[in-house]
Design an enzyme around this catalytic site. Structure first.
Site, mmCIF file in Angstrom:
data_model
loop_
_atom_site.group_PDB
_atom_site.id
_atom_site.type_symbol
_atom_site.label_atom_id
_atom_site.label_comp_id
_atom_site.label_asym_id
_atom_site.label_seq_id
_atom_site.Cartn_x
_atom_site.Cartn_y
_atom_site.Cartn_z
ATOM 1 N N ASP A 69 -25.321 3.809 44.319
ATOM 2 C CA ASP A 69 -26.000 2.748 43.558
ATOM 3 C C ASP A 69 -26.083 1.535 44.477
ATOM 4 O O ASP A 69 -25.426 1.500 45.537
ATOM 5 C CB ASP A 69 -25.189 2.449 42.280
ATOM 6 C CG ASP A 69 -25.850 1.425 41.375
ATOM 7 O OD1 ASP A 69 -27.074 1.199 41.492
ATOM 8 O OD2 ASP A 69 -25.140 0.821 40.540
ATOM 9 N N CYS B 88 -29.767 5.942 40.392
ATOM 10 C CA CYS B 88 -30.284 5.422 39.115
ATOM 11 C C CYS B 88 -31.519 4.548 39.316
ATOM 12 O O CYS B 88 -32.285 4.342 38.380
ATOM 13 C CB CYS B 88 -29.194 4.662 38.369
ATOM 14 S SG CYS B 88 -28.592 3.190 39.225
ATOM 15 N N GLN C 45 -27.780 5.892 31.206
ATOM 16 C CA GLN C 45 -28.108 6.364 32.555
ATOM 17 C C GLN C 45 -27.238 7.567 32.933
ATOM 18 O O GLN C 45 -27.735 8.570 33.462
ATOM 19 C CB GLN C 45 -27.880 5.229 33.571
ATOM 20 C CG GLN C 45 -28.114 5.622 35.008
ATOM 21 C CD GLN C 45 -29.591 5.771 35.353
ATOM 22 O OE1 GLN C 45 -30.346 4.859 35.150
ATOM 23 N NE2 GLN C 45 -29.984 6.924 35.879
ATOM 24 N N ARG D 272 -28.957 -5.141 26.775
ATOM 25 C CA ARG D 272 -28.580 -5.192 28.199
ATOM 26 C C ARG D 272 -27.975 -6.558 28.451
ATOM 27 O O ARG D 272 -28.635 -7.587 28.251
ATOM 28 C CB ARG D 272 -29.780 -4.943 29.098
ATOM 29 C CG ARG D 272 -29.480 -5.210 30.557
ATOM 30 C CD ARG D 272 -30.543 -4.700 31.495
ATOM 31 N NE ARG D 272 -30.447 -3.262 31.672
ATOM 32 C CZ ARG D 272 -30.921 -2.577 32.725
ATOM 33 N NH1 ARG D 272 -31.524 -3.223 33.707
ATOM 34 N NH2 ARG D 272 -30.787 -1.275 32.809
ATOM 35 N N HIS E 154 -23.013 1.937 32.053
ATOM 36 C CA HIS E 154 -24.444 2.214 31.864
ATOM 37 C C HIS E 154 -24.536 3.634 31.255
ATOM 38 O O HIS E 154 -24.944 4.590 31.922
ATOM 39 C CB HIS E 154 -25.153 2.128 33.220
ATOM 40 C CG HIS E 154 -26.639 1.999 33.147
ATOM 41 N ND1 HIS E 154 -27.342 1.973 31.959
ATOM 42 C CD2 HIS E 154 -27.587 1.900 34.139
ATOM 43 C CE1 HIS E 154 -28.633 1.857 32.221
ATOM 44 N NE2 HIS E 154 -28.805 1.815 33.525
ATOM 45 N N ARG F 232 -34.886 9.799 31.728
ATOM 46 C CA ARG F 232 -34.354 8.729 30.872
ATOM 47 C C ARG F 232 -35.035 8.790 29.501
ATOM 48 O O ARG F 232 -34.393 8.621 28.468
ATOM 49 C CB ARG F 232 -34.619 7.337 31.502
ATOM 50 C CG ARG F 232 -33.905 7.050 32.822
ATOM 51 C CD ARG F 232 -32.417 6.821 32.662
ATOM 52 N NE ARG F 232 -32.081 5.735 31.771
ATOM 53 C CZ ARG F 232 -32.004 4.439 32.101
ATOM 54 N NH1 ARG F 232 -32.237 4.068 33.343
ATOM 55 N NH2 ARG F 232 -31.661 3.517 31.213
HETATM 56 N N1 NVA Z 1 -25.309 -1.438 39.278
HETATM 57 C C1 NVA Z 1 -26.687 -1.818 39.045
HETATM 58 C C2 NVA Z 1 -27.382 -0.791 38.221
HETATM 59 C C3 NVA Z 1 -28.851 -1.066 37.995
HETATM 60 C C4 NVA Z 1 -29.499 -0.046 37.125
HETATM 61 C C5 NVA Z 1 -26.724 -3.169 38.358
HETATM 62 O O1 NVA Z 1 -25.927 -3.392 37.427
HETATM 63 O O2 NVA Z 1 -27.527 -4.012 38.757
HETATM 64 N N1 CP Z 2 -31.679 2.484 36.305
HETATM 65 C C1 CP Z 2 -32.010 1.456 35.532
HETATM 66 O O1 CP Z 2 -31.335 1.143 34.557
HETATM 67 O O2 CP Z 2 -33.126 0.803 35.921
HETATM 68 P P1 CP Z 2 -33.669 -0.569 35.331
HETATM 69 O O3 CP Z 2 -32.727 -1.657 35.774
HETATM 70 O O4 CP Z 2 -35.046 -0.719 35.908
HETATM 71 O O5 CP Z 2 -33.693 -0.480 33.833
#
Ligand code: NVA
Ligand code: CP
Length: 322
Positions: A238, A277, A133, A103, A130, A305
């Site tokens: 989101d 998500c 997801q 990540r 992502h 997930r």
């Molecule tokens: N768009 C959000 C998704 C979190 C799962 C982020 O990148 O923070």
């Molecule tokens: N949806 C998702 O990726 O959640 P987290 O940021 O908690 O991993």
């Protein structure tokens, strides 16, 4: 040259492979608890440069349930967080681990890691995509629609998933972020009607558009959330401010009118599915009452997930190719 299999974006799988993953996810979900040794004795690193609840825990639990050993590393605790180059970190960790879930920020960062790692890499979210997801999200829709008896020809399994998905109208509301981009990539591979409802001045990243065009993808951007939501099968959104964008708070005012509220829900189909998500910001991207009404599906989506990612890991890391 590094010839191992990665899952850095949806484009790393063919349409048929995605449908295989869905069929396998159904089995893994139904047979949770049954012994599975697909990742037996494999050491899988999770290297996270951003916070996570769902992605971290669902991947860690999934690795354990497949017989492997997860090793979680926050970049804060690694020399990576003090400036050690990604390509050096990758070349070192490649000598200890059998696979990695990353990540991070720029997509180039995970691509560099994958280039030097010499073992398979899965994307656990970047600024651009992502993919784990988005496969879970569309799997959740497939699961609901197939249970509701609108699956077309059930006896054909994967074909019925294709039948369901290609007839969907999916509308995403809000920021042009990694989730919007992921919907664009999924549309290009699986084919369905996709509208992105966002304010004037918001647009999809150039690379994301080019990747979609190369795969024959098509989507519309609409600045009118009510006309966009007409007869939608799926509505989704989101957070307005993604991780790493904390300085961009002025975006909240611009995106505010694109909140999913009852006006959107009423305009969509009666059996519309709402996805998020998570984490959610109530009364920012979705009205609290709408979120709570649809929350059983949203938490099923979060639970899925685990099953979908186990199917992905079997394909990418697994010794036994499913
Ligand atoms: N768009 C959000 C998704 C979190 C799962 C982020 O990148 O923070
Ligand atoms: N949806 C998702 O990726 O959640 P987290 O940021 O908690 O991993």
């Amino acid at each position: 040259m590094n010839l191992v299999r990665n899952f850095l974006s949806v484009y790393d799988f063919t349409k048929d492979e995605i449908y295989d993953i869905f069929l396998r996810s159904v089995v893994l979900k139904a047979e949770r608890g049954r012994k599975n040794v697909c990742l037996e004795d494999m050491k899988i690193g999770l290297i996270f440069e951003k916070s996570s609840t769902r992605t971290r825990v669902s991947f860690e639990v999934g690795i354990v349930e497949l017989g492997g050993h997860p090793i979680f590393m926050s970049s804060r605790d690694l020399q990576l967080g003090r400036g050690e180059p990604v390509k050096d970190t990758a070349r070192v960790l490649s000598r200890y681990l059998d696979g990695a879930i990353i990540r991070t920020f720029e997509q180039e960062r995970i691509e560099t890691f994958a280039q030097y790692f010499e073992k398979p890499v899965i994307n656990g979210l970047t600024d651009l995509y992502h993919p784990a997801q988005i496969l879970t999200d569309i799997f959740t829709v497939y699961e609901i629609k197939s249970k509701s008896g609108k699956s077309g020809n059930k006896s054909k399994g994967a074909v019925s998933a294709a039948d369901i998905i290609r007839n969907l109208k999916i509308v995403y509301f809000g920021d042009a972020n990694n989730m919007a981009n992921s919907w664009v990539s999924l549309q290009a591979v699986l084919g369905f009607e996709l509208i992105l409802a966002m304010p004037e001045g918001f647009n999809i990243d150039k690379t994301v558009k080019e990747n979609s065009e190369k795969s024959g993808g098509r989507f519309l951007i609409s600045n009118d959330k009510i006309s966009a939501s007409k007869n939608a099968d799926v509505i989704t959104t989101d957070v307005f401010i993604s991780m790493g964008q904390d300085e961009e708070k002025e975006k909240i005012d611009k995106l505010g009118p694109f909140i999913i509220d009852d006006n959107v829900v009423k305009n969509a189909k009666d059996d519309v599915i709402f996805l998020h998500c998570l984490p959610v910001h109530r009364n920012e991207e979705v009205a609290e009452d709408v979120f709570e009404r649809f929350s059983p599906v949203v938490f099923e989506e979060a639970g899925n997930r685990l099953h979908v990612q186990k199917a992905i890991m079997e394909k990418v890391f697994g010794k036994i190719k499913i």
